[in-house]
Enzyme design. Structure first.
Site, mmCIF file in Angstrom:
data_model
loop_
_atom_site.group_PDB
_atom_site.id
_atom_site.type_symbol
_atom_site.label_atom_id
_atom_site.label_comp_id
_atom_site.label_asym_id
_atom_site.label_seq_id
_atom_site.Cartn_x
_atom_site.Cartn_y
_atom_site.Cartn_z
ATOM 1 N N ASP A 74 0.810 -1.226 0.000
ATOM 2 C CA ASP A 74 0.000 0.000 0.000
ATOM 3 C C ASP A 74 0.842 1.275 0.000
ATOM 4 O O ASP A 74 0.296 2.372 0.083
ATOM 5 C CB ASP A 74 -0.912 0.030 1.240
ATOM 6 C CG ASP A 74 -2.249 -0.683 1.012
ATOM 7 O OD1 ASP A 74 -2.700 -0.764 -0.152
ATOM 8 O OD2 ASP A 74 -2.841 -1.156 2.005
ATOM 9 N N ARG A 99 0.582 -1.570 7.651
ATOM 10 C CA ARG A 99 1.142 -0.350 7.060
ATOM 11 C C ARG A 99 2.077 0.403 8.014
ATOM 12 O O ARG A 99 2.688 1.411 7.608
ATOM 13 C CB ARG A 99 0.012 0.585 6.578
ATOM 14 C CG ARG A 99 -0.838 -0.017 5.459
ATOM 15 C CD ARG A 99 -1.684 1.040 4.753
ATOM 16 N NE ARG A 99 -0.868 1.981 3.983
ATOM 17 C CZ ARG A 99 -1.361 3.057 3.355
ATOM 18 N NH1 ARG A 99 -2.657 3.319 3.408
ATOM 19 N NH2 ARG A 99 -0.560 3.857 2.670
ATOM 20 N N ARG A 145 -9.566 5.673 11.029
ATOM 21 C CA ARG A 145 -8.108 5.578 11.080
ATOM 22 C C ARG A 145 -7.506 6.597 12.063
ATOM 23 O O ARG A 145 -6.972 6.215 13.101
ATOM 24 C CB ARG A 145 -7.515 5.795 9.678
ATOM 25 C CG ARG A 145 -8.036 4.840 8.602
ATOM 26 C CD ARG A 145 -7.453 3.446 8.759
ATOM 27 N NE ARG A 145 -7.960 2.516 7.786
ATOM 28 C CZ ARG A 145 -7.412 2.263 6.600
ATOM 29 N NH1 ARG A 145 -6.331 2.892 6.228
ATOM 30 N NH2 ARG A 145 -7.943 1.374 5.785
ATOM 31 N N HIS A 174 -11.307 7.216 4.796
ATOM 32 C CA HIS A 174 -10.398 8.361 4.903
ATOM 33 C C HIS A 174 -11.162 9.606 4.447
ATOM 34 O O HIS A 174 -11.976 9.523 3.518
ATOM 35 C CB HIS A 174 -9.195 8.210 3.958
ATOM 36 C CG HIS A 174 -8.051 7.404 4.492
ATOM 37 N ND1 HIS A 174 -7.308 6.564 3.680
ATOM 38 C CD2 HIS A 174 -7.495 7.328 5.730
ATOM 39 C CE1 HIS A 174 -6.352 6.001 4.411
ATOM 40 N NE2 HIS A 174 -6.447 6.441 5.651
ATOM 41 N N CYS A 268 -5.111 9.637 -3.270
ATOM 42 C CA CYS A 268 -4.373 8.738 -2.366
ATOM 43 C C CYS A 268 -2.930 8.549 -2.827
ATOM 44 O O CYS A 268 -2.047 8.300 -2.007
ATOM 45 C CB CYS A 268 -5.021 7.364 -2.307
ATOM 46 S SG CYS A 268 -6.692 7.365 -1.704
HETATM 47 N N1 ARG Z 1 -5.344 0.190 1.044
HETATM 48 C C1 ARG Z 1 -5.042 1.463 1.583
HETATM 49 C C2 ARG Z 1 -5.563 1.559 3.011
HETATM 50 O O1 ARG Z 1 -6.603 1.056 3.264
HETATM 51 C C3 ARG Z 1 -5.634 2.553 0.738
HETATM 52 C C4 ARG Z 1 -5.256 3.924 1.193
HETATM 53 C C5 ARG Z 1 -5.886 5.015 0.389
HETATM 54 N N2 ARG Z 1 -5.388 6.264 0.745
HETATM 55 C C6 ARG Z 1 -6.112 7.370 0.940
HETATM 56 N N3 ARG Z 1 -5.488 8.496 1.110
HETATM 57 N N4 ARG Z 1 -7.418 7.339 0.996
HETATM 58 O O2 ARG Z 1 -4.935 2.120 3.880
#
Ligand code: ARG
Length: 279
Positions: A74, A99, A145, A174, A268
């Site tokens: 990612d 991550r 998040r 997000h 993203c």
């Molecule tokens: N697979 C990544 C996650 O879930 C995608 C992140 C996308 N980034 C964003 N800025 N929306 O963390």
């Protein structure tokens, strides 16, 4: 008297940080878009990403690249790697174990690139994914998040007011999947992604905001990038493209289908480096 020539508005160049999807994959599930059984075409992802990078350059913007790291599929989503405002770097601290190593990797990049005002965060935050910088305020999200405590940490470090918003729909985990700023004083958002209280906050801050349809949100159309004149937007977000054209923006549709399998779009993949002095 000589009258100035009428010319199309040219946006001042921006500086973006991107990470090539050399190791892109969907191997785990940390948002509802990610299905490890569906399979991704990495070569196609790379082509889509290169087209995005080349588009920014053709619009006159500068793109820097961070070296992708094997085992971090990612990492292509550079927006999550930090938040840079007035040359100050507020580092990321990822919510998921998968991550977590990206946080220090991006911090190293900033150190090596010559940034000196860098904050290693105490609180979980996923960078520009959950912070959108406007002229008067920084809008920040929590719910999936980024922790609300990080909003205060960012506000103290960056010296800009940060407004907390609550995300409620897991598809829009997000802030940059639910809200987009075509200019520093204007926002477009999908109301269904926010709590009732946050909708009221947004209505009072931005009474002229453009509402986005669920269809445009569902193709990650709000995950767009603007330089104030040019808007880089998922090709499938056709209603939003029309609205933006009516308002005078130049819309540049991009294909992001392969990266969308991980829940990401153009924004993203793009971290804006708001620093005129580090070039
Ligand atoms: N697979 C990544 C996650 O879930 C995608 C992140 C996308 N980034 C964003 N800025 N929306 O963390």
């Amino acid at each position: 008297m000589i009258r100035p020539l009428e010319s199309a508005p040219v946006a001042p160049p921006r500086h973006y940080l991107m990470c090539r999807p050399t190791h892109f994959a969907v191997e785990y599930t940390i948002n509802p878009w990610m299905n490890p059984d569906a399979g991704v075409d990495r070569r196609r992802a790379i082509r889509q990403w290169e087209a995005l990078r080349d588009l920014y350059r053709s619009l006159g913007h500068r793109v820097s690249e961070i070296e992708p790291i094997e085992g971090l599929p990612d990492m292509v989503f550079a927006a999550n790697g930090g938040l840079v405002v007035d040359g100050r770097v507020y580092g990321a601290r990822f919510a998921s174990a998968e991550r977590t190593p990206e946080g220090p990797a991006y911090l190293d990049w900033f150190h090596n690139a010559g940034y000196t005002r860098i904050k290693e965060p105490k609180h979980v935050n996923e960078g520009e994914g959950d912070f959108i910088t406007l002229d008067e305020v920084i809008l920040a999200a929590t719910g999936f998040r980024t922790e609300a405590a990080a909003h205060q940490e960012a506000e103290r470090f960056l010296g800009r007011p940060v407004v907390t918003l609550q995300l409620v729909d897991p598809r829009f985990y997000h802030l940059d999947t639910a809200l987009f700023a075509p200019s520093g004083d204007r926002v477009v958002y999908y109301p269904g992604a926010f709590s009732e209280g946050s909708r009221r906050v947004l209505r009072s801050l931005y009474p002229d905001a453009i509402p986005a349809t669920e269809a445009d949100a569902a193709v990650l159309g709000l995950n767009a990038v603007s330089d104030g004149h040019n808007v880089v937007l998922a090709a499938e977000a056709v209603d939003l493209a029309d609205r933006l054209r009516d308002l005078g923006y130049a819309v540049h549709p991009v294909q992001m289908g392969e990266l969308r399998k991980a829940g990401g779009g153009a924004k993203c993949c793009t971290l804006e480096l708001r620093d005129p002095s580090v070039r």
